[in-house]
Write an enzyme that holds these catalytic residues in place. Structure first.
Site, PDB file in Angstrom:
ATOM      1  NE  ARG A 122      -4.029  -2.058   1.870  1.00 22.02           N
ATOM      2  CZ  ARG A 122      -3.735  -3.167   3.083  1.00 22.02           C
ATOM      3  NH1 ARG A 122      -2.752  -3.223   3.726  1.00 22.02           N
ATOM      4  NH2 ARG A 122      -4.430  -3.949   3.034  1.00 22.02           N
ATOM      5  CE  LYS A 144      -1.814  13.915 -14.515  1.00 19.35           C
ATOM      6  NZ  LYS A 144      -2.170  14.192 -16.108  1.00 19.35           N
ATOM      7  CD  GLU A 186       6.109  17.441 -23.094  1.00 17.76           C
ATOM      8  OE1 GLU A 186       5.402  18.405 -22.677  1.00 17.76           O
ATOM      9  OE2 GLU A 186       5.624  16.527 -23.629  1.00 17.76           O
ATOM     10  CE  LYS A 227       3.845  17.729 -14.602  1.00 17.67           C
ATOM     11  NZ  LYS A 227       4.163  16.726 -15.335  1.00 17.67           N
ATOM     12  CD  GLU A 237      -5.026  16.497 -15.478  1.00 12.92           C
ATOM     13  OE1 GLU A 237      -5.466  15.214 -15.694  1.00 12.92           O
ATOM     14  OE2 GLU A 237      -4.078  16.930 -16.209  1.00 12.92           O
ATOM     15  NE  ARG A 241      -0.911  17.488 -13.040  1.00 13.66           N
ATOM     16  CZ  ARG A 241      -0.407  16.557 -12.217  1.00 13.66           C
ATOM     17  NH1 ARG A 241      -0.805  16.566 -10.875  1.00 13.66           N
ATOM     18  NH2 ARG A 241       0.452  15.943 -12.492  1.00 13.66           N
ATOM     19  CG  ASN A 245      -3.104  18.539 -21.132  1.00 12.87           C
ATOM     20  OD1 ASN A 245      -2.353  17.681 -21.229  1.00 12.87           O
ATOM     21  ND2 ASN A 245      -4.309  18.602 -20.012  1.00 12.87           N
ATOM     22  CG  HIS A 248       0.127  17.749 -24.446  1.00 13.34           C
ATOM     23  ND1 HIS A 248       1.279  18.792 -24.461  1.00 13.34           N
ATOM     24  CD2 HIS A 248       0.810  16.474 -24.101  1.00 13.34           C
ATOM     25  CE1 HIS A 248       2.145  18.395 -23.954  1.00 13.34           C
ATOM     26  NE2 HIS A 248       2.244  17.202 -23.712  1.00 13.34           N
ATOM     27  CG  HIS A 252      -2.355  13.570 -26.513  1.00 14.56           C
ATOM     28  ND1 HIS A 252      -2.951  14.119 -25.454  1.00 14.56           N
ATOM     29  CD2 HIS A 252      -1.218  13.036 -25.916  1.00 14.56           C
ATOM     30  CE1 HIS A 252      -2.247  14.089 -24.334  1.00 14.56           C
ATOM     31  NE2 HIS A 252      -1.115  13.301 -24.917  1.00 14.56           N
ATOM     32  CG  HIS A 267       4.606  12.651 -26.112  1.00 15.88           C
ATOM     33  ND1 HIS A 267       3.154  12.808 -26.260  1.00 15.88           N
ATOM     34  CD2 HIS A 267       4.665  13.646 -25.247  1.00 15.88           C
ATOM     35  CE1 HIS A 267       2.624  13.787 -25.336  1.00 15.88           C
ATOM     36  NE2 HIS A 267       3.935  14.212 -24.769  1.00 15.88           N
TER      37      HIS A 267
END
Ligand code: NAD
Ligand code: ZN
Length: 367
Positions: A122, A144, A186, A227, A237, A241, A245, A248, A252, A267
């Protein structure tokens, strides 16, 4: 000189240290944040060959019991079978909650090892040692973690913060140029979001960032700080946040349309084209000047990144295919496209309810 960026998340605050020679000193840093702990290093086969020996040597010199868990390089390792194997090897090595799971590698290893750290017992202690530029400025910051499933990318995972991030710029020496450039897209993104001064600094110092350690430390520190600031405002998010993107939604969709074929588009290249699209679309809507959009394109071109959809080799899809791909993105809520647009360089904002016909006509002209 190393720089430290503090990520302010209350009782889970931690430091990102950016500098040269950090893998060589990893043992001392670990002994400081986790005294007496053992360490399971998760890495991929490329990084194991190039960067693991230095790290292991440092950990062993500090008297830290170390086991290495090596996965195949590539996105395919962010999967349930590999996740299971990593968790079992961590348990097999008798890594307890107070011991450390250390991710040594790019975003793939960071996301996979972070999710394993969050899950085993955990939650075991987690340390990131990112070795790609993308991982140093993006994926190792913000907590994340996760894996992919047949249903899509990053659909299973957890928000799980590390105890420490060690971004060693020396590790970037072995990174292929194309991967370095992709991470650089980025970096540029952070300037475009809310730091026009940083964008201008990049315009003046890009060749140094591509060549020397001091400029790299500076660019990575500014990016992490940027960031970290956005993440601290909005850890899970809900609002701000989304600014991360920028570029993106277009990027994407491009990745999806080339079926994630990394030979054709990685990417960061999709992000570079996406950034230019976001600015050109903003100009089309009268939000920012075309000069700003052109300035963004010029800078990305100068460092060798693609900037237009037509730059993608073998591109065949039309505006409608692109629209469909954009609507499949998870950022599309209730049929309304949420876009990050810009009023100028460093002046990005979350735009809701974009007119689909305007977007289609923009895409027709772009393609
Ligand atoms: P990656 O981890 O696949 O690394 C790219 C390639 O570089 C791999 O082949 C790797 O073996 C190699 N490599 C890594 N370090 C090296 C080094 N120092 N020298 C030589 N080769 C090296 O890819 P990436 O671009 O680092 O990360 C992409 C992943 O990050 C994606 O899965 C994406 O979903 C994830 N990501 C996560 C977040 C987040 O917030 N968690 C953010 C952005 C991206
Ligand atoms: Zn990205």
């Amino acid at each position: 000189e190393p720089q430290t960026v503090e990520v302010g998340l209350g009782d889970r605050a931690y430091d990102i240290i950016i500098g040269a020679g950090l893998l060589e000193q990893a043992g001392e840093h670990l002994a400081r944040v986790a005294p007496g702990a053992a360490c399971a290093v998760v890495t991929d086969a490329n990084v194991a060959r190039l960067q693991l020996p230095v790290l292991r040597h440092s950990l062993e010199k500090a008297g830290i019991r170390t086991v290495s868990i090596i996965v195949e390089p590539g996105e395919a390792s962010k999967s349930f079978p590999v996740f299971q194997r990593v968790c079992e090897e961590i348990l097999e090595a008798r890594i307890e909650r107070r011991d450390v799971v250390l991710a040594l590698g790019g975003g793939v290893v960071g996301d996979l090892a972070g999710f394993a750290a969050a899950s085993v017992r955990r939650g075991s202690r987690f340390v990131q040692a990112p070795t790609t530029l993308l991982a140093q400025v993006d994926s190792s910051v913000g907590g994340k973690t996760g894996i992919n499933t047949p249903q899509g990318k990053n659909l299973v995972g957890a928000f799980y913060q590390p105890s420490l991030v060690l971004a060693d710029v020396d590790a970037l020496a072995t990174l292929p140029l194309r991967e370095f450039r992709a991470g650089y897209a980025e970096v540029v993104k952070y300037g475009l979001i809310d730091d026009a001064f940083f964008f201008e600094w990049l315009e003046n110092n890009a060749s140094a960032v591509f060549a020397d350690r001091a400029a790299r430390v500076e660019a990575i520190s500014v990016s992490c700080r940027s960031k970290a600031k956005i993440v601290a405002r909005d850890e899970t998010e809900q609002g701000d946040r989304a600014l991360l993107n920028l570029g993106h939604t277009f990027g994407h969709a491009l990745e999806r349309l080339v079926r994630y074929d990394g030979e054709r588009l990685v990417h960061g290249e999709g992000v570079a084209i996406g950034l230019v699209c976001a600015f050109r679309f903003s100009a089309r809507l009268g939000l920012c000047s075309l000069q700003d959009a052109e300035r963004v394109g010029r800078h990305l071109t100068r460092v060798g990144l693609p900037t237009r959809i037509r730059d993608i080799s073998g591109w065949r899809d039309d505006a409608d295919a692109m629209l469909d791909a954009m609507f499949q993105d998870k950022k599309v809520e209730k049929g309304a496209l949420t876009f990050i647009l810009a009023r100028g360089i460093g002046r990005s904002f979350v735009a809701k309810g974009i007119d689909v016909d305007q977007l289609r006509s923009f895409l027709k002209d772009e393609i």
